[in-house]
Design an enzyme around this catalytic site. Structure first.
Site, PDB file in Angstrom:
ATOM      1  N   ASP A   1       0.864  -1.169   0.000  1.00 14.82           N
ATOM      2  CA  ASP A   1       0.000   0.000   0.000  1.00 14.82           C
ATOM      3  C   ASP A   1       0.912   1.235   0.000  1.00 14.82           C
ATOM      4  OD1 ASP A   1      -2.366   1.697   0.566  1.00 14.82           O
ATOM      5  OD2 ASP A   1      -1.366   1.928   2.501  1.00 14.82           O
TER       6      ASP A   1
ATOM      7  N   ASP B   1      -1.436  -0.722   6.183  1.00 11.80           N
ATOM      8  CA  ASP B   1      -1.549  -0.201   7.543  1.00 11.80           C
ATOM      9  C   ASP B   1      -2.966   0.155   7.964  1.00 11.80           C
ATOM     10  OD1 ASP B   1      -1.714   2.078   5.833  1.00 11.80           O
ATOM     11  OD2 ASP B   1      -1.415   3.322   7.605  1.00 11.80           O
TER      12      ASP B   1
ATOM     13  N   ASP C   1      -6.960  -1.687   3.970  1.00 12.28           N
ATOM     14  CA  ASP C   1      -6.025  -2.737   3.575  1.00 12.28           C
ATOM     15  C   ASP C   1      -6.366  -4.093   4.187  1.00 12.28           C
ATOM     16  OD1 ASP C   1      -4.484  -0.808   2.211  1.00 12.28           O
ATOM     17  OD2 ASP C   1      -3.453  -0.282   4.065  1.00 12.28           O
TER      18      ASP C   1
END
Length: 646
Positions: A323, A521, A525
């Site tokens: 990410d 995080d 996600d």
């Protein structure tokens, strides 16, 4: 009467066993004859200290679980050696087995000591403000959400909370891994066990002690040590069944040699030799010795694996998906441009801040900081509903309002083709639109920067042989390409304008070509973390959802620890293969030698138990594996930093 912990008791018995073995050796080998009387008492001591506890464990396991384990093999072999006139060799077997068992238990004890170190970080008391403004000292465990505590200089934070009044520096090294003090003021989040360096702070408790950062880390460590890796489960399964086979083989060997030679003592000696040579002690302990050592080394370096299975799987990963926001970038976004289409910039920002006050997103925090710096008050917005990956909705006195990216604007059928808005969209920064229904009121642009450690971590992963690395983000492609270029990622490795479901689908497609690790995080996600072969949560303290969905928690925001963890997992895999190869090879050699080449029982004993000790020591080498640690880490524990959802 004081009760000794299991590890201490095992160590004490091993020391007594070694003492007895030394006495027996002195009585047998010293030439003067002055120590002859020590041999028999020494042998008795070895059989009592080294044999009785092992026999008790074996019988208890047999009675409780109907399992014939390795302990029973050792006792039967030692007794058989004594019966055939080789009590000294049986004593050597018990001594070496006792030493290897103690080494194993001390490796297992690392889990308990890690938890004890975490517990030691927690303050026992706190200064709580009462309803009339006075301050009382209370046990930290009685604090509840909403209590306000006073932190004086040098005091540890008793539980997770938010600063209400005051300003000062907080040493977060033992939680976030940040070696420099972090300035805190009203509204800033603080974590349990961090240290107030200066100033007097009043902190409102947001999590009870039972649900605090330290409590969650303790649960993670406990679960990680309890979870067994696939190779651990296999070695345990193999050891139990193989033990039965060895016992049956020893009976068959005894009957065969007795039938062939008619000498029951020789037949029993050969059977005892087979028992010792074929015992799978080294095979069974070789895997957990390496796994537990690696888990402990990783935890000390700021990486928590949720069990050996995650450690083993990470070693096989050859594709990494990241990410962007808050993972590869700092997440410390700053507002760069503002476009209020009605010209009322203050009113526009006030309404936008009123919506974003209900969001934990990095961009929302940037907007709130900008509004606060201008001295503006956020508007009152109610009925707020998050739209994961695209924005947020709510209502004010005039009706429904929304704020988000181009996807949300499109969903609201709002046109964003105004020249001023188009100029923002053409830039390389993230754009947040604010609107009512199908009308766009304006937009702001926000910029985020790559972490200093991200480029080095990606380069280290490439150097270690990782086949493919990609970055995934919901940002526009121009923003993603700007960050990707700084990290050494090419356009083909940069995936932009992705919704949460797009990330899940992309991870699934990557998984069809190899083992995939996804590093993220935030709440957005969580699904991708769960879909990947290995989910890695970055800065786990701030996002409970990501922490629960992940298999590995990076307890600091230093991305290079990810490369260290990957290297450690691969080294652990190599050590396990080394141990198993050595243990199986040594066992085959000893069995063949004992059955067909008259290999003496003493050599079989030394070869077997010496091999067991060697594989344990080889696994314990992983305890010293160098994963980066913050310089100011307390008790060797680098726990998690703040990272909000992306």
């Amino acid at each position: 009467m004081k009760r000794f912990p299991p590890v201490d008791l095992s160590l004490t018995l091993s020391l007594v066993t070694v003492l007895g073995m030394a006495m027996a050796a002195a009585g047998r080998w010293l030439p003067s004859g002055a120590f002859d009387a020590l041999e028999l008492p020494g042998l008795v001591l070895v059989y009592l200290a080294g044999g009785l506890p092992t026999g008790w464990r074996a019988l208890s396991e047999l009675w409780r679980a109907r399992v014939l384990d390795i302990d029973l093999l050792m006792i039967v072999a030692a007794i058989a050696a004594a019966i055939v006139g080789a009590p000294f060799e049986g004593a050597v077997l018990l001594t070496l087995f006792s030493i290897s068992t103690t080494l194993e238990e001390r490796a297992l004890g690392r889990a308990r000591r890690a938890i004890e170190a975490l517990m030691a970080l927690r303050p026992e008391t706190a200064l709580r403000k009462t309803a009339n403004g006075a301050v009382e000292e209370v046990p930290a465990e009685v604090l509840t959400v909403g209590d306000v505590v006073v932190l004086r200089p040098g005091a540890r934070v008793p539980s997770d909370g938010v600063v209400v009044t005051g300003r000062g520096g907080i040493d977060e090294a033992n939680i976030t891994g940040e070696s420099m003090p972090v300035s805190k003021e009203a509204g800033a989040q603080v974590f349990e066990a961090t240290i107030n360096l200066d100033g007097v702070l009043e902190v409102e408790v947001t999590r009870s002690v039972s649900d605090s950062t330290i409590a969650r880390m303790i649960r993670l460590v406990t679960e990680a040590q309890a979870a067994r890796a696939p190779s651990e489960r296999f070695s345990e399964w193999f050891g139990q069944r193989y033990t039965v086979a060895v016992l049956a083989g020893a009976v068959i060997a005894f009957a065969t040699f007795w039938w062939l030679g008619g000498d029951w003592e020789l037949a029993l000696y050969r059977a005892a030799t087979l028992l010792v040579a074929a015992s799978p002690c080294a095979i069974v302990i070789s895997v957990p010795a390496a796994i537990l050592s690696a888990l402990s080394a990783a935890a000390r370096g700021g990486v928590l694996f949720k069990g050996g299975g995650a450690l083993e799987t990470l070693a096989e990963v050859d594709i990494f998906a990241f990410d962007k926001t808050g993972t590869l970038t700092t997440g410390r976004a700053e507002m760069t441009e503002i476009v209020a289409l009605d010209g009322d910039e203050a009113g526009f920002l006030s309404l936008l801040a009123g919506l974003e006050a209900h969001s934990e997103h990095h961009i929302a925090a940037a907007i709130r900081r900008e509004v606060a710096s201008r001295g503006l008050d956020p508007a009152q917005v109610a009925d707020v509903n998050a739209r994961p990956g695209i924005g947020i909705e709510g209502s004010d006195a005039l009706g429904p309002v929304w704020a988000g990216n181009a996807y949300l604007a499109e969903d609201m059928k709002a046109a964003t083709d105004h020249p001023a808005l188009q100029a923002l969209a053409d830039g390389a920064n993230t754009v947040v639109y604010l609107g009512r229904g199908a009308t766009v009121l304006g937009a702001v642009s926000v910029a985020d920067e790559a972490r200093a450690s991200s480029a080095g971590a990606i380069a280290a992963l490439r150097d270690s042989g990782v086949r493919r690395i990609v970055m995934m983000t919901g940002d526009r492609r121009s923003v993603a390409l700007r960050i990707g270029a700084r990290l050494g990622l090419g356009p083909e490795e940069t995936h932009a304008e992705m919704l949460p479901q797009d990330k899940v689908r992309a991870v699934g497609e990557l998984a069809a070509t190899g083992r995939v690790a996804f590093v993220g995080d935030g709440v957005n996600d969580a699904a991708a973390l769960a879909r990947a072969d290995v989910g890695i949560a970055m800065g786990a303290a701030g996002s409970e959802v990501a922490l629960q969905a992940a298999d590995v928690a990076l307890l600091s925001e230093d991305m290079e620890r990810l490369a260290d963890a990957h290297r450690l997992s691969r080294r652990t895999s190599r050590v396990i293969r080394q141990n198993l190869t050595f243990a199986i090879g040594a066992m085959v050699v000893l069995v063949i030698g004992g059955l067909f080449f008259d290999l003496p029982l003493p050599l079989v004993v030394i070869g077997h138990e010496g091999g067991t000790v060697l594989v344990v020591l080889n696994g314990l080498r992983l305890l010293s594996d160098p994963i980066r640690r913050p310089k100011a880490s307390v008790a060797g524990q680098a726990l998690t930093g703040v990272a909000q959802p992306t």
